[in-house]
Design a protein around this motif. Structure first.
Motif, PDB file in Angstrom:
ATOM      1  N   GLN A   1       0.859  -1.192   0.000  1.00  0.00           N
ATOM      2  CA  GLN A   1       0.000   0.000   0.000  1.00  0.00           C
ATOM      3  C   GLN A   1       0.886   1.228   0.000  1.00  0.00           C
ATOM      4  O   GLN A   1       1.629   1.478   0.941  1.00  0.00           O
ATOM      5  CB  GLN A   1      -0.914   0.012   1.224  1.00  0.00           C
ATOM      6  CG  GLN A   1      -2.074   0.997   1.121  1.00  0.00           C
ATOM      7  CD  GLN A   1      -3.121   0.545   0.102  1.00  0.00           C
ATOM      8  OE1 GLN A   1      -3.486  -0.619   0.070  1.00  0.00           O
ATOM      9  NE2 GLN A   1      -3.590   1.465  -0.716  1.00  0.00           N
TER      10      GLN A   1
ATOM     11  N   GLY B   1      -0.370   4.405  -1.096  1.00  0.00           N
ATOM     12  CA  GLY B   1      -1.194   5.612  -1.069  1.00  0.00           C
ATOM     13  C   GLY B   1      -2.658   5.242  -0.925  1.00  0.00           C
ATOM     14  O   GLY B   1      -3.038   4.090  -1.137  1.00  0.00           O
ATOM     15  N   PRO B   2      -3.526   6.203  -0.587  1.00  0.00           N
ATOM     16  CA  PRO B   2      -4.953   5.886  -0.403  1.00  0.00           C
ATOM     17  C   PRO B   2      -5.668   5.545  -1.704  1.00  0.00           C
ATOM     18  O   PRO B   2      -6.690   4.872  -1.695  1.00  0.00           O
ATOM     19  CB  PRO B   2      -5.514   7.172   0.207  1.00  0.00           C
ATOM     20  CG  PRO B   2      -4.563   8.245  -0.234  1.00  0.00           C
ATOM     21  CD  PRO B   2      -3.219   7.606  -0.295  1.00  0.00           C
ATOM     22  N   ARG B   3      -5.098   5.983  -2.827  1.00  0.00           N
ATOM     23  CA  ARG B   3      -5.782   5.768  -4.104  1.00  0.00           C
ATOM     24  C   ARG B   3      -5.137   4.706  -4.985  1.00  0.00           C
ATOM     25  O   ARG B   3      -5.626   4.416  -6.057  1.00  0.00           O
ATOM     26  CB  ARG B   3      -5.845   7.086  -4.875  1.00  0.00           C
ATOM     27  CG  ARG B   3      -6.749   8.130  -4.215  1.00  0.00           C
ATOM     28  CD  ARG B   3      -6.760   9.422  -5.008  1.00  0.00           C
ATOM     29  NE  ARG B   3      -5.437  10.052  -5.026  1.00  0.00           N
ATOM     30  CZ  ARG B   3      -5.149  11.164  -5.713  1.00  0.00           C
ATOM     31  NH1 ARG B   3      -6.079  11.734  -6.454  1.00  0.00           N
ATOM     32  NH2 ARG B   3      -3.933  11.676  -5.667  1.00  0.00           N
ATOM     33  N   PHE B   4      -4.055   4.120  -4.519  1.00  0.00           N
ATOM     34  CA  PHE B   4      -3.403   3.091  -5.335  1.00  0.00           C
ATOM     35  C   PHE B   4      -2.485   2.235  -4.464  1.00  0.00           C
ATOM     36  O   PHE B   4      -2.154   2.592  -3.332  1.00  0.00           O
ATOM     37  CB  PHE B   4      -2.606   3.715  -6.477  1.00  0.00           C
ATOM     38  CG  PHE B   4      -1.406   4.509  -6.021  1.00  0.00           C
ATOM     39  CD1 PHE B   4      -0.147   3.930  -5.964  1.00  0.00           C
ATOM     40  CD2 PHE B   4      -1.539   5.846  -5.646  1.00  0.00           C
ATOM     41  CE1 PHE B   4       0.951   4.651  -5.543  1.00  0.00           C
ATOM     42  CE2 PHE B   4      -0.440   6.574  -5.229  1.00  0.00           C
ATOM     43  CZ  PHE B   4       0.812   5.981  -5.176  1.00  0.00           C
TER      44      PHE B   4
ATOM     45  N   TYR C   1       1.723  -0.444 -10.974  1.00  0.00           N
ATOM     46  CA  TYR C   1       0.768   0.465 -10.331  1.00  0.00           C
ATOM     47  C   TYR C   1      -0.620  -0.176 -10.377  1.00  0.00           C
ATOM     48  O   TYR C   1      -1.068  -0.656 -11.427  1.00  0.00           O
ATOM     49  CB  TYR C   1       0.783   1.800 -11.080  1.00  0.00           C
ATOM     50  CG  TYR C   1      -0.276   2.787 -10.676  1.00  0.00           C
ATOM     51  CD1 TYR C   1      -0.089   3.629  -9.582  1.00  0.00           C
ATOM     52  CD2 TYR C   1      -1.453   2.903 -11.409  1.00  0.00           C
ATOM     53  CE1 TYR C   1      -1.061   4.554  -9.221  1.00  0.00           C
ATOM     54  CE2 TYR C   1      -2.426   3.826 -11.058  1.00  0.00           C
ATOM     55  CZ  TYR C   1      -2.230   4.648  -9.968  1.00  0.00           C
ATOM     56  OH  TYR C   1      -3.193   5.553  -9.611  1.00  0.00           O
TER      57      TYR C   1
ATOM     58  N   PRO D   1      -4.491   0.829  -9.362  1.00  0.00           N
ATOM     59  CA  PRO D   1      -5.467   1.792  -8.824  1.00  0.00           C
ATOM     60  C   PRO D   1      -6.367   1.126  -7.789  1.00  0.00           C
ATOM     61  O   PRO D   1      -6.603  -0.086  -7.830  1.00  0.00           O
ATOM     62  CB  PRO D   1      -6.269   2.213 -10.065  1.00  0.00           C
ATOM     63  CG  PRO D   1      -5.421   1.825 -11.233  1.00  0.00           C
ATOM     64  CD  PRO D   1      -4.633   0.633 -10.805  1.00  0.00           C
ATOM     65  N   ALA D   2      -6.883   1.907  -6.862  1.00  0.00           N
ATOM     66  CA  ALA D   2      -7.741   1.374  -5.796  1.00  0.00           C
ATOM     67  C   ALA D   2      -8.924   0.611  -6.372  1.00  0.00           C
ATOM     68  O   ALA D   2      -9.328  -0.430  -5.844  1.00  0.00           O
ATOM     69  CB  ALA D   2      -8.208   2.510  -4.895  1.00  0.00           C
ATOM     70  N   ALA D   3      -9.489   1.124  -7.465  1.00  0.00           N
ATOM     71  CA  ALA D   3     -10.663   0.478  -8.072  1.00  0.00           C
ATOM     72  C   ALA D   3     -10.318  -0.880  -8.679  1.00  0.00           C
ATOM     73  O   ALA D   3     -11.210  -1.688  -8.946  1.00  0.00           O
ATOM     74  CB  ALA D   3     -11.249   1.385  -9.151  1.00  0.00           C
TER      75      ALA D   3
ATOM     76  N   GLU E   1       0.858  -1.080 -15.361  1.00  0.00           N
ATOM     77  CA  GLU E   1      -0.350  -1.086 -14.534  1.00  0.00           C
ATOM     78  C   GLU E   1      -1.047  -2.437 -14.631  1.00  0.00           C
ATOM     79  O   GLU E   1      -0.818  -3.221 -15.560  1.00  0.00           O
ATOM     80  CB  GLU E   1      -1.326   0.011 -14.982  1.00  0.00           C
ATOM     81  CG  GLU E   1      -0.826   1.426 -14.777  1.00  0.00           C
ATOM     82  CD  GLU E   1      -1.897   2.466 -15.096  1.00  0.00           C
ATOM     83  OE1 GLU E   1      -3.088   2.092 -15.160  1.00  0.00           O
ATOM     84  OE2 GLU E   1      -1.532   3.641 -15.269  1.00  0.00           O
TER      85      GLU E   1
ATOM     86  N   GLU F   1      -4.659  -4.998 -12.807  1.00  0.00           N
ATOM     87  CA  GLU F   1      -5.781  -5.170 -11.896  1.00  0.00           C
ATOM     88  C   GLU F   1      -5.707  -6.564 -11.285  1.00  0.00           C
ATOM     89  O   GLU F   1      -5.264  -7.521 -11.925  1.00  0.00           O
ATOM     90  CB  GLU F   1      -7.111  -4.983 -12.626  1.00  0.00           C
ATOM     91  CG  GLU F   1      -7.349  -5.968 -13.771  1.00  0.00           C
ATOM     92  CD  GLU F   1      -8.683  -5.741 -14.468  1.00  0.00           C
ATOM     93  OE1 GLU F   1      -9.350  -4.754 -14.149  1.00  0.00           O
ATOM     94  OE2 GLU F   1      -9.029  -6.566 -15.335  1.00  0.00           O
TER      95      GLU F   1
END
Length: 763
Positions: A172, A174-177, A192, A194-196, A222, A224
């Motif tokens: 972790q 950051g809060p967004r990624f 990278y 992303p949070a989503a 990046e 998922e």
């Protein structure tokens, strides 16, 4: 007209003596570069190669080299070196990312000429990608070079991506990624996320990441989260992660399992039709103590003529796995079972591998057999191949069978075991007499607790019980291959799946021989008795501290065995024809061999070679990947075991030297770690690649491949499956005589008498 032509030819001036000399010199210099096309040479190196010493001849050589460069026969580089212009500007191959600073391009067309690529020149390519590379020879940019003597390149186009997914641990950031740190020791790019795209995954978890953006110029990698494997560091999580990293499955689809479970456990009269019945013949299996699938058994009959009839009975997998089924497709795709430290990932579902096809004791089982009548001298005088039914009378573990052979226990079937062991030793002796190579590679095993934590690590010892089974499996594999090959004398020959092993490259052997000589061993390579020379070397190192090092390097010098329809023979076994017939539960090529053998026994014509060759290549590749996964699991458990021993000291041997340090294998545990060059504080060390060693510039201290050293466990990294070591002691041989001589010849060296005088005063 003819007269005029003749007159014209007479008018053509003959070259002068000087011109003829320059022409020959031009040809010789160009031939020198052409023969050494992989290297770049400075003018001084050319002078040395031709033993040119006087100034005038040097100027003449320089003029010829410059003329060759002007005529585009040679390439002139920015560092003043020259190479032959081969016309090669682009090459296609696969990326091997060796470390964070550079990678290599490996191609089948140029197997001995890898291209060095700086990481910044990969242009987004990752390990395993197929790429097109612009190639040059030697160093292209000042200050940015490999060794200045090999082909270098830059990725111009990525043709095929290897990694659709990447396995690693989430951090972790950051809060967004979040960031995924890959497990693979050859992927240096962080991803990278992303949070989503986390899909419920949390920091500290091991996940499979689906790549959505590959690293490119100006763009970060990046992805998922596709699957959460579990908490990093837990045994099941890490083993599943290794399988995922190498693209290996760890479960069967429900439809495949269902198809297997639908097969009846009961043998019918139809199943037995046409089979030779061995159920009344003494039969047993010999396997590891923890084995669950028994795919081979031996039967023994003592004949009235003094001969012994030995049946090598192999599980008849193809009776159950039919072409066109889901089971067939799955077996073909997997091609092999995978053996990690704590588990087996089978090629076939458990219903088949551990039940229907497993030759369990006291059960009737369907088999495909090779039956041999052997004399007391282990000569085959009769043989038969075909489908059979057996009934195993006993299941031996290797340890139990060995106790019977050693006379420690009476045990069942003692006479049969002793007879088979005697025959096996004679078969083995015959193999070596015909040129088989005697490599006894070390296998590492672990003692694990109930959750998979390693409590101990040891090296597997091969005893007569192992060799007994091995010899009869080799005999069956060899004779099946010979039967198929010789059954049809004219072309086209019968198509067969062979296990082949080409003879080693003489240049590589010579390099290995040079290395062995530096350790005090002779390996005479004359191209005719290679196997005998290798066996003599193996006998010389047996029981010595450097035995494992020399044997492992010798194995690396050999070509890799693979599957093919081309019957080129097996160098290591000294067999002209050899197949894999004896393990169809865990190897798809054995299933192919069973089908082909039955096809020819039924009088069939040669099968489609192209289709079988394609499957051979696939099976060879899957075997390679499975072996890499197995090594990764062993490495993980070794590092996990050593992480409990931080700060402790061990004896070890240097097993590799690189520009960033030396690898040391700890003798007691067979675990390998790295002593970083930066941690050698007593001197500045440089790599002497040609002589497999690193050398201290000031002291002349030398560390070379095979040297004994004393090390301390400094740090372990489970995520990277790596261990750092500290050097705490070394054999006194590290100070080589030749380097002591060099130091004595320096102007500031103290004469020997004065040194003795000073030492006396100090005492």
């Amino acid at each position: 007209m003819k007269k005029n032509q003749h007159s014209k030819q007479e008018e053509t001036p003959k070259p002068t003596k000087e011109e003829r000399f320059l022409g020959r010199l031009n040809d010789e210099i160009y031939s020198f570069f052409d023969l050494n096309y992989e290297r770049a040479f400075s003018l001084n190196e050319i002078h040395k190669a031709f033993s040119v010493k006087d100034r005038r001849t040097k100027e003449l050589f320089q003029a010829v080299v410059e003329d060759l460069a002007e005529s585009n026969k040679l390439l002139r580089h920015s560092d003043g070196t020259y190479t032959v212009d081969t016309g090669l500007r682009y090459r296609t191959g696969r990326v091997e990312h060796a470390n964070a600073r550079f990678a290599f391009l490996v191609s089948e067309e140029h197997p001995d000429n890898d291209v060095w690529i700086a990481t910044e020149d990969l242009n987004g390519a990752m390990d395993g990608d197929v790429v097109k590379v612009a190639v040059w020879q030697g160093s292209k940019r000042s200050g940015r070079r490999s060794d200045g003597r090999r082909a270098e390149g830059e990725v111009k186009e990525i043709l095929e991506r290897r990694h659709a997914t990447v396995v690693g641990t989430l951090e972790q950031t950051g809060p967004r990624f979040a960031t995924l740190v890959p497990d693979s020791r050859r992927i240096y790019e962080e991803f990278y996320v992303p949070a989503a795209a986390l899909n419920g995954a949390k920091a500290g978890e091991k996940v499979i990441l689906r790549v959505t953006q590959f690293p490119e110029f100006g763009k970060r990698a990046e992805g998922e989260v596709a699957e959460v494997l579990g908490k990093a560091g837990e045994n099941n999580t890490e083993m599943h992660a290794i399988l995922a990293e190498f693209g290996l499955p760890y479960h069967f689809d429900e439809a495949v399992d269902a198809e297997a479970n639908a097969i009846s456990d009961q043998l019918t009269e139809e199943d037995l039709k046409g089979r030779r019945d061995f159920r009344a013949i003494t039969t047993f299996t010999i396997d590891p103590v923890d084995a669950k699938d028994f795919d081979d058994a031996l039967s023994v009959e003592f004949l009235e003529n003094g001969h012994v009839r030995v049946g090598v009975h192999i599980a008849d997998v193809t009776h159950y796995v039919k072409p066109g089924t889901l089971l067939e497709r799955e077996a073909s795709q997997r091609a092999t079972s995978v053996y990690l430290v704590d588990r087996t990932v089978p090629m076939l579902p458990e219903k088949l591998s551990n039940n229907l096809c497993s030759l369990r004791p006291h059960e009737d089982k369907l088999t495909f057999s090779a039956v041999f009548e052997l004399t007391p001298e282990a000569k085959v005088v009769n043989e038969w191949f075909g489908r059979t039914v057996i009934h195993s009378d006993h299941r031996f573990a290797y340890e139990g069978a060995q106790e019977v052979l050693d006379g420690k226990v009476e045990g069942p079937f003692r006479h049969e075991l002793l007879t088979l062991n005697d025959l096996a030793k004679k078969l083995r002796a015959e193999r070596f007499a015909h040129g088989a190579v005697n490599f006894e590679t070390v296998e590492v095993r672990f003692r694990l607790d109930e959750v998979g934590k390693p409590l101990g690590v040891f090296q597997k010892v091969r005893v007569d019980a192992h060799k007994l089974i091995e010899e009869f499996m080799l005999l069956a594999n060899k004779r099946v291959a010979e039967f198929v090959f010789h059954q049809k004398k004219d072309d086209p020959r019968n198509t067969m799946v062979y296990r082949i092993h080409e003879a080693p490259d003489i240049d590589k052997l010579q390099t290995f021989a040079t290395f062995a000589q530096k350790l005090g061993y002779k390996l005479k390579i004359d191209g005719t008795n290679v196997s005998r020379a290798l066996n003599h070397l193996m006998e010389s190192v047996e029981g010595k501290p450097e035995q494992n090092v020399i044997e492992s390097l010798a194995v690396r010098t050999m070509a890799k065995a693979r599957y093919s329809t081309d019957p080129v023979g097996h160098f290591g076994l000294a067999f002209e024809h050899y197949s894999h017939f004896t393990s169809p539960i865990r190897r798809y090529p054995d299933m192919m061999a069973h089908r082909l053998l039955q096809h020819y026994l039924d009088g069939g014509q040669p099968a489609d070679r192209a289709a079988y060759e394609s499957q051979c290549k696939h099976s060879s590749e899957r075997e390679r990947v499975a072996a890499e996964a197995e090594r990764a699991s062993i490495k993980y458990k070794q590092v996990e075991f050593m992480s409990e021993l931080l700060g402790e000291e061990f004896d070890g041997l240097i097993t590799g030297v690189t520009e960033f340090g030396m690898f040391v294998e700890i003798t007691e545990t067979a675990c390998e770690g790295l002593v970083k060059m930066s941690d050698l504080k007593d001197d500045f060390y440089e790599l002497d690649k040609q002589n497999y060693r690193i050398v201290g510039k000031r002291s002349g201290r030398v560390f070379t491949f095979g040297d004994p050293v004393r090390v301390r466990v400094k740090e372990t990294n489970l995520a990277r499956r790596s261990m750092d070591l500290e050097l705490v002691g070394a054999d006194r041989r590290a100070f080589r005589p030749e380097y002591r001589a060099d130091r004595r010849s320096r102007p500031d060296a103290v004469p020997r008498g004065k040194r003795r005088e000073r030492a006396t005063r100090r005492r």
